[in-house]
Design an enzyme around this catalytic site. Structure first.
Site, PDB file in Angstrom:
ATOM      1  N   HIS A  32       0.716  -1.181   0.053  1.00 56.55           N
ATOM      2  CA  HIS A  32       0.061   0.041   0.115  1.00 56.55           C
ATOM      3  C   HIS A  32       1.017   1.339  -0.012  1.00 56.55           C
ATOM      4  O   HIS A  32       0.507   2.236  -0.687  1.00 56.55           O
ATOM      5  CB  HIS A  32      -0.857  -0.278   1.417  1.00 56.55           C
ATOM      6  CG  HIS A  32      -1.949   1.089   1.237  1.00 56.55           C
ATOM      7  ND1 HIS A  32      -3.299   0.904   0.409  1.00 56.55           N
ATOM      8  CD2 HIS A  32      -1.905   2.152   1.757  1.00 56.55           C
ATOM      9  CE1 HIS A  32      -3.775   1.971   0.730  1.00 56.55           C
ATOM     10  NE2 HIS A  32      -3.163   2.819   1.374  1.00 56.55           N
ATOM     11  N   GLU A  76      -7.875   8.290  -4.469  1.00 56.07           N
ATOM     12  CA  GLU A  76      -7.684   7.312  -3.505  1.00 56.07           C
ATOM     13  C   GLU A  76      -8.767   6.336  -3.582  1.00 56.07           C
ATOM     14  O   GLU A  76      -9.584   6.396  -3.834  1.00 56.07           O
ATOM     15  CB  GLU A  76      -7.524   7.963  -2.253  1.00 56.07           C
ATOM     16  CG  GLU A  76      -5.914   8.517  -1.705  1.00 56.07           C
ATOM     17  CD  GLU A  76      -5.095   7.087  -1.508  1.00 56.07           C
ATOM     18  OE1 GLU A  76      -5.412   6.018  -1.321  1.00 56.07           O
ATOM     19  OE2 GLU A  76      -4.022   7.392  -1.483  1.00 56.07           O
ATOM     20  N   HIS A  78     -10.357   3.416  -0.415  1.00 54.40           N
ATOM     21  CA  HIS A  78     -10.418   2.636   0.871  1.00 54.40           C
ATOM     22  C   HIS A  78     -11.377   1.598   0.701  1.00 54.40           C
ATOM     23  O   HIS A  78     -12.245   1.590   1.406  1.00 54.40           O
ATOM     24  CB  HIS A  78     -11.102   3.888   1.648  1.00 54.40           C
ATOM     25  CG  HIS A  78     -10.215   4.461   2.835  1.00 54.40           C
ATOM     26  ND1 HIS A  78     -10.595   4.406   4.189  1.00 54.40           N
ATOM     27  CD2 HIS A  78      -8.917   4.303   2.845  1.00 54.40           C
ATOM     28  CE1 HIS A  78      -9.781   4.949   4.815  1.00 54.40           C
ATOM     29  NE2 HIS A  78      -8.538   4.760   4.201  1.00 54.40           N
ATOM     30  N   ASN A 509      -3.249   5.973  -7.737  1.00 57.98           N
ATOM     31  CA  ASN A 509      -3.162   5.001  -6.565  1.00 57.98           C
ATOM     32  C   ASN A 509      -3.473   3.494  -7.111  1.00 57.98           C
ATOM     33  O   ASN A 509      -4.040   3.314  -7.962  1.00 57.98           O
ATOM     34  CB  ASN A 509      -4.385   5.359  -5.624  1.00 57.98           C
ATOM     35  CG  ASN A 509      -4.624   4.392  -4.521  1.00 57.98           C
ATOM     36  OD1 ASN A 509      -5.463   3.505  -4.805  1.00 57.98           O
ATOM     37  ND2 ASN A 509      -3.728   4.308  -3.501  1.00 57.98           N
ATOM     38  N   SER A 511      -4.308  -0.334  -5.732  1.00 54.86           N
ATOM     39  CA  SER A 511      -4.971  -1.161  -4.582  1.00 54.86           C
ATOM     40  C   SER A 511      -4.841  -2.494  -5.107  1.00 54.86           C
ATOM     41  O   SER A 511      -5.665  -2.798  -5.712  1.00 54.86           O
ATOM     42  CB  SER A 511      -6.318  -0.620  -4.211  1.00 54.86           C
ATOM     43  OG  SER A 511      -7.113  -1.264  -3.402  1.00 54.86           O
TER      44      SER A 511
END
EC number: 6.3.5.3
Length: 705
Positions: A32, A76, A78, A509, A511
């Site tokens: 991450h 981003e 989450h 980003n 992930s």
């Protein structure tokens, strides 16, 4: 951390790291934080064009809007936190991306929320959906930043899981730019905002592995606690501090907490830092230096300032009733040293924290595309199935929970191809986000190209010239050879498409490990784009009697389409982007808008021309009559999702002039009380009221709210 990585650390350090050092290294060497599996490939993405002031490498990208205004944008994910605790996970995702924009010296002015869930028939998926949206709404509304758009998609591969991506844009004057790194020793490190607690400890390591079956119970402590009221104070205090010109560097404390923020701030230019962990204001008694250094408690910022300026900035923080503490300083020696009550508890070369070796996992190509025959279904039945799909109907249930007009900039509101924010009296900023995991699953390269193409179409549909992009790459474990191959192919597709449009990625980003109990998600690149539009040029909507025209070629491309999804068809060929046609049509649309020849523009995407025309009817409560002939099946034509296409409406007396600019096909007219679509003699006829009722209310019916 992998055994071979632990061996590298021991060799580079010359000893075994102690408990505190090991925890800090685990955080910084996590996927991450370090991007160790993706860094090599991300270098393929174009990061410069004439509009870019600052590309990837800091907390957000900076784009020139005009001589006195810069736009800051970041994206981003989450995902893991939101799957475990949807309200807190989504809310803190918003908080984190807002601080990323803030720490460049910009005021956050808008949010987008591309969010994805499993099928709504299951109670767990409805729970995730409801509380993710509530978390985004509560946090965004309370800090006064409007959520003006995004995506909401439902897919079988996300059962019991969620992908929560968040985009934020900010506005700033060029003289207020603050970097996230320091360039000289002797600066004091000032921690401002919330007290530090045990929430979010190991958040980044938890986000760097797949979720277990019991994740909801086991990993809840790794999810941070949101506090939007403190965030609002932090926004105002940070901007006031930045405007003094006394802030030398600024980082928000996100993933990796104080360890990540301080080491990245110091290490970028080869400097070091000393941290006095016992000076950090604590929320909970009995915390250890290990916990303090890796806590991911939210609403915290780290300022680097000259020693003589600390008191001046402290007065600003105190005015907003924010706690602050000098927790360290920048040193010349490139080391990261942590003290706790006078004892040295960690002492590492700073590059051991910030210079993590890359990993290249094995790759295995897969081929899922195969030409399939669409079943013989009446056009009207197919339309009913697609039109009532959760992926097609209006997401009003979502955006009605968001205050999308706070700050008073929102000119084009949620639900259209792109939102538009007023920047000054003449120009607006268009912003949109797109992703299509179904295409990317079938063909990662072409699916990724299509994602960029749709972002461009959405921007030009409101009259905006695209400026820049950001990307969020959501994938399963890179340790799976098929997943890693699909990731690399996706990056190549994103790169090639952006280069063709002369667009740059200014932030992004990655992930990984998005899977639950050995069930990986589909490759899901999400791209957001910004564009500049003259406010007077924005098409306002079709008028009664307008001609309807189609721009672009329709091919038999239904792989990954909404029609195939509702019919349960897994195969097919994913749509391909013809870059020359796509660019030419985008320029033609901008030309038509600038010359005031069109009353409305809508790109054709999910659901094909059938859905694009029906949306026109539902959005503006107007009758639509359209007729097509095609060499392939009626439903294949109506629901093909070929790229490069737009539906436009224009006055009849402007048609000839429009034909000189664009290759347009007249297909129908606006007016009457019905939606009427005919393809090869097959017809769909709907009363506008019934069409609109399904579109605007079906999401409420699904959720039984």
């Amino acid at each position: 951390m992998l055994p071979r990585e632990e061996k590298i650390i021991r060799e580079r350090l010359g000893r075994e790291p102690n408990e505190v050092e090991k925890a800090m290294l685990e955080v910084m060497w996590s996927e991450h934080v370090s991007y160790k599996s993706s860094r090599k490939w991300l270098k393929l993405l174009p990061t410069k064009n004439e509009h870019v002031i600052l590309g990837p490498g800091e907390d957000a990208g900076v784009v020139k809007f005009d001589e006195s205004t810069w736009i800051v944008i970041g994206i981003e994910s989450h995902n893991h936190p939101s799957a475990v605790e949807p309200y807190g996970g989504a809310a803190t995702g918003i908080g984190g991306i807002v601080r990323d924009i803030l720490c460049m010296g910009a005021r956050p002015i808008a949010l987008l929320d591309p969010i994805r869930f499993g099928p709504l028939e299951k109670e767990k998926n409805r729970y995730l959906f409801e509380y993710v949206v509530k978390g985004i709404a509560d946090y965004g509304n309370r800090i006064g930043v409007p959520t003006v758009g995004g995506e909401t998609e439902f897919d079988e591969s996300l059962d019991n899981y969620t992908l929560v991506n968040v985009v934020c844009v900010g506005i700033m004057k060029p003289e207020h730019l603050v970097h996230s790194y320091v360039t000289k020793p002797g600066l004091k490190l000032v921690l401002v905002g919330n007290r530090t607690g045990r929430d979010g400890i190991h958040g980044v390591t938890f986000a760097s592995e797949e979720l277990s079956e019991n994740a909801e119970e086991e990993d809840r402590s790794a999810v941070q606690i949101p506090d939007p009221f403190t965030e609002k104070l932090l926004i105002e205090a940070t901007l006031e501090a930045v405007y003094t010109g006394k802030v030398k560097a600024l980082k928000d404390l996100g993933g990796g907490g104080l360890t990540c923020a301080a080491s990245e701030m110091a290490g970028k230019k080869g400097l070091g830092a000393v941290i006095y962990a016992d000076r950090v204001p604590l929320r909970e008694p009995g915390m250890t230096p290990l916990e303090v250094m890796i806590s991911e408690s939210q609403e915290r910022m780290l300022f680097a300032v000259e020693p003589e300026d600390v008191e001046e900035l402290a007065k600003i923080f105190e005015k907003y009733e924010l706690e602050w503490a000098v927790v360290g300083e920048i040193i010349e020696e490139p080391r990261f040293v942590v003290y706790w009550k006078g004892d040295k508890v960690a002492d590492l070369p700073i590059e051991l924290l910030t210079n993590v070796p890359t990993i290249e996992w094995p790759m295995k190509e897969y081929k899922l595309e195969e030409d399939v025959e669409t079943p013989d279904i009446a056009l009207s039945k197919a339309f009913d199935l697609v039109w009532s799909s959760p992926n097609i109907v209006a997401k009003r249930w979502v955006w009605e929970q968001y205050d999308h007009e706070v700050q008073g900039r929102t000119v084009v509101k949620p639900g259209f191809d792109a939102a538009v924010l007023k920047i000054n009296g003449e120009y607006g900023l268009a912003i949109t986000s797109d992703g299509n995991p179904s295409y990317c699953y079938l063909n990662p390269y072409h699916g990724a190209m299509g994602t960029v193409a749709e972002v461009v179409r959405n921007l030009v549909s409101v009259g905006a010239k695209p400026l820049a992009l950001v990307d969020n790459l959501n994938f399963a474990s890179p340790e799976r050879p098929e997943v890693y191959w699909s990731f690399v192919e996706t990056v190549k597709g994103l790169a090639d498409a952006a280069k063709a449009f002369d667009l740059a990625y200014v932030s992004g980003n990655v992930s990984f490990y998005n899977e639950v109990v050995d069930r990986p998600v589909k490759p899901t690149p999400v791209v957001a784009g910004i564009g500049k539009v003259k406010l007077k040029d924005i098409p306002r909507g079709p008028r009664d009697g307008d001609v309807i025209a189609l721009i672009g070629s329709t091919r038999r491309e239904l792989g990954g389409s909404e029609l195939y999804r509702v019919l349960g068809i897994k195969g097919g060929i994913a749509p391909r982007v013809n870059l020359e046609e796509e660019k030419g049509n985008a320029l033609a649309i901008l030309n038509l808008i600038e010359n005031d020849l069109v009353t409305f523009v809508h790109d054709v995407s999910r659901g094909g021309v059938a859905v694009a025309l029906a949306e026109l009817s539902a959005w503006f409560n107007v009758g639509v009559k359209a007729k097509f002939t095609s060499s392939f099946k009626s439903i294949d034509f109506a629901f093909s999702e070929s790229h490069g296409r737009y539906i436009i409406t224009l006055p009849e007396d402007k048609v000839e002039e429009a034909k000189e600019i664009a290759k347009i096909s007249i297909v129908g007219r606006v007016g009457g009380d019905n939606f009427a679509l005919e393809v090869n003699g097959e017809k769909v006829e709907k009363d506008i009221e019934e069409l609109s009722r399904i579109y605007w209310n079906y999401m409420y019916d699904l959720l039984e709210l």
